[in-house]
Scaffold this motif. Sequence first.
Motif, mmCIF file in Angstrom:
data_model
loop_
_atom_site.group_PDB
_atom_site.id
_atom_site.type_symbol
_atom_site.label_atom_id
_atom_site.label_comp_id
_atom_site.label_asym_id
_atom_site.label_seq_id
_atom_site.Cartn_x
_atom_site.Cartn_y
_atom_site.Cartn_z
ATOM 1 N N THR A 1 66.187 -34.047 -28.431
ATOM 2 C CA THR A 1 65.066 -34.891 -28.866
ATOM 3 C C THR A 1 63.785 -34.165 -28.490
ATOM 4 O O THR A 1 63.767 -33.427 -27.500
ATOM 5 C CB THR A 1 65.079 -36.269 -28.159
ATOM 6 O OG1 THR A 1 65.083 -36.044 -26.741
ATOM 7 C CG2 THR A 1 66.301 -37.077 -28.545
ATOM 8 N N HIS B 1 62.515 -34.083 -18.862
ATOM 9 C CA HIS B 1 63.092 -34.468 -20.154
ATOM 10 C C HIS B 1 64.626 -34.391 -20.111
ATOM 11 O O HIS B 1 65.314 -35.278 -20.621
ATOM 12 C CB HIS B 1 62.534 -33.543 -21.247
ATOM 13 C CG HIS B 1 62.887 -33.962 -22.642
ATOM 14 N ND1 HIS B 1 62.268 -35.014 -23.284
ATOM 15 C CD2 HIS B 1 63.808 -33.481 -23.519
ATOM 16 C CE1 HIS B 1 62.785 -35.159 -24.493
ATOM 17 N NE2 HIS B 1 63.725 -34.242 -24.667
ATOM 18 N N GLU C 1 67.286 -37.382 -20.696
ATOM 19 C CA GLU C 1 68.331 -37.253 -21.728
ATOM 20 C C GLU C 1 69.735 -37.231 -21.124
ATOM 21 O O GLU C 1 70.710 -36.954 -21.823
ATOM 22 C CB GLU C 1 68.103 -35.966 -22.535
ATOM 23 C CG GLU C 1 66.840 -35.974 -23.377
ATOM 24 C CD GLU C 1 66.954 -36.907 -24.580
ATOM 25 O OE1 GLU C 1 68.066 -37.065 -25.118
ATOM 26 O OE2 GLU C 1 65.922 -37.501 -24.953
#
Lengths: 453, 453
Positions: B26, B348, B352
């Motif tokens: 993403t 991040h 995730e």
Amino acid sequence: MEQVKVVLQDREIPKKWYNIMADLPTPMKPPLHPGTGQPVTPNDLAAIFPMNIIEHETSNKRWIKIPDEVLQKYLLWRPSPLYRAYNFEKLLNCPVKIYYKNEGVSPAGSHKPNAAIPMAYYNKVAGTKRITTETGAGQWGSALSMACQMFGLICRVYMVKISYEQKPYRRMMMNTWGAECIPSPSNLTQAGRNVLAEHPDSPGSLGIAISEAIEDCVTSKDTKYSLGSVLNHVLLYQSIIGLEAQKQMQKLGIYPDVVMGCCGGGSNFAGIASPFVCDKIHGKDVKIVGAEPSSCPSMTKGPFAYDFGDLAKTTPLLPMYTLGHDYVPAPIHAGGLRYHGMAPIVSHMVREKLVEPRAYDQLKTFDAGVKWARSEGFIPAPETNHVLAAVVDEAMRAKEEGKEKVILFNWSGHGLVDLAAYDAYLAGKLQAYELPDHEVERALNAIKDFPKP
Amino acid sequence: MEQVKVVLQDREIPKKWYNIMADLPTPMKPPLHPGTGQPVTPNDLAAIFPMNIIEHETSNKRWIKIPDEVLQKYLLWRPSPLYRAYNFEKLLNCPVKIYYKNEGVSPAGSHKPNAAIPMAYYNKVAGTKRITTETGAGQWGSALSMACQMFGLICRVYMVKISYEQKPYRRMMMNTWGAECIPSPSNLTQAGRNVLAEHPDSPGSLGIAISEAIEDCVTSKDTKYSLGSVLNHVLLYQSIIGLEAQKQMQKLGIYPDVVMGCCGGGSNFAGIASPFVCDKIHGKDVKIVGAEPSSCPSMTKGPFAYDFGDLAKTTPLLPMYTLGHDYVPAPIHAGGLRYHGMAPIVSHMVREKLVEPRAYDQLKTFDAGVKWARSEGFIPAPETNHVLAAVVDEAMRAKEEGKEKVILFNWSGHGLVDLAAYDAYLAGKLQAYELPDHEVERALNAIKDFPKP
């Protein structure tokens, strides 16, 4: 992209040590028992060393098998990489190719564990439970602390008090590896108490520390003593440096014109040099250079004589270049080179013109060391800076002579625990020291009543 | 004799860095300009970084070529050896095989030069004459000092004053490599003078030091600024660790079940982890664990939020796990992990669920570190002790689960310049620190007015 390093795989590590005793063109004088004046026997040494190590001390066998248990520990950092010093070469701008063996990659940061590991191992095998030793700047003490921990032995290190106070990091290394580090003179031994009674503020000396370690050894149960340089077995264990270097140079298809090391007691120098000295004995044209401090120039200014290895006269009489067992070297930062004598094997090689000694002043050595750090990155130990000064010297000679040369030297260790010395140097606080003539007189006086070799 | 290390030849060094940005499942939130609230543009960064580095900061290219000049310097210590930690395994007595990448072999003793060398190189190419930076415990400052010296750049390091005084050896390293090291707050910048006017005895902080380094950069001629962690380009340059490790594990024919690193700003962790995270994204069953200090648990206790990278709010707003830009971490000895935030890329990956964060207390980490030193020899940096605590933890879990596991971790550096921390630990003087709940409240308050990611 140019190749910088030759690295060997674990399986390529040499499986035998090389013993130069087997190849010396003339026999060495034996160490003498100070009481009888007769050559020492293995039994004379049995109070302080285990018999398996005494066998190595007195062996003339050319090759001695390295036990698997020792190889397994060696593999933690060995084979050490062989480097080409491209950046230093560029800086010097002389017609030389410079190769070096990086012994700073060991956990203790120097070549000392090469000898400490087998000593701990052989003591373990012989049933020793505890080892005593002495240390000056702390390189040997820290290496032996690690080795003893790895083989489950108790270790006590007597550290020269002034170094204990000035170089706290090496004491901390010993503690981290589980050893006891005692500032010497201490009140744990009669030798120490005698000194303290007379000089309560004594800064200590290697001589006193040796006396303490030996007294502790002979008066304690299941305890032996270890020495980190000078003796034959120590030089034998260090031969792995030179054996690896030969393999690595062979891979490059290059043979050096000059092989160099710095010299204190002689162990790292003999470690890199002895396999090349063997070649020289058998006709190879190679120059072997040992670099010592001008403040402690045993090989370049001392007489070749029988002398004690320590101030307290507890060792056998050793045939060596010596500044006298009572010599107190100037307080240079290369603590590992502050020793009054030189290994009998190295002394013999100098006598036989197999090895050329040179002396360098502390300021020259730090100048070379800072140049090295700023080009090659790795910060050298103050001891190592002596061989760097010799490399610079040799490179300049090559330029003057207009001759291309391949230099190989032993980079004996890093200086990360000696940074205060660099700080002093950069601040202009370091001094040059040359041996005054009266010290040579004193040296001759110190050995005058001993047998002549 | 069992193989302990996998060493690569110089020619086997990876020739490209790996950029995880190309494979993230993403998209990441962009950094924001604090004035406009809009994504920062390359031009916003041009005052402090050269354009070639900004390109890397914002790049989505999977592979980025490593310039020959950088490779040539990398070869001074890279490829770094991959080790099997047999002795530590034996000590733990758990069903695990433990492999580690030894980043302590660099001249500065840590992974930091992996990023410092390319930063100095790219600045040199871009015409920069002088670089400013800040440093906490000194690992980054020393690495950049060396790199700048190698590429002929002037370097000034603002070092947090309390560390400057407590860790003199790292300052001495910087000086030996020719850099200037200034205790911060200093009177050389307005930011420093402001702090000193109010708090003449200020011990300094990373936040103040960053402000000083940036002010110095933007007010000086031909000067740029460097940051040693957190940012994308830093993590990119560190990817060489993981790329080498993959080659080395392939030579053994083994793929790890768990990959681990310690986390401060995130650079050494992402360095080893990112190529394995790529595999995980593409379906590989591998667990990736980041170990942070329980005293500075950004990933395990902080909110994910836009926050500044420094106290003085001079950086862009970064999307990351943060304890608030005004957080003053407890005085643990792992100075390299005392940072309030976490690299946006690592944050991040945690979001995730590609990376599992865990927090360890200082006492647990030193317990693991001393066990390591006494079995494997090498004395770890206090930062590295955090991943060792995580390895012990993972090994114990394997034992409980009755499952065999292969662990790979990054041994980020040695602790020879941090021995005072071991001394304090062995003397029972170290404290455990857990983040108090009110600090989480403070963190939430610190970021409450910023845009939400």
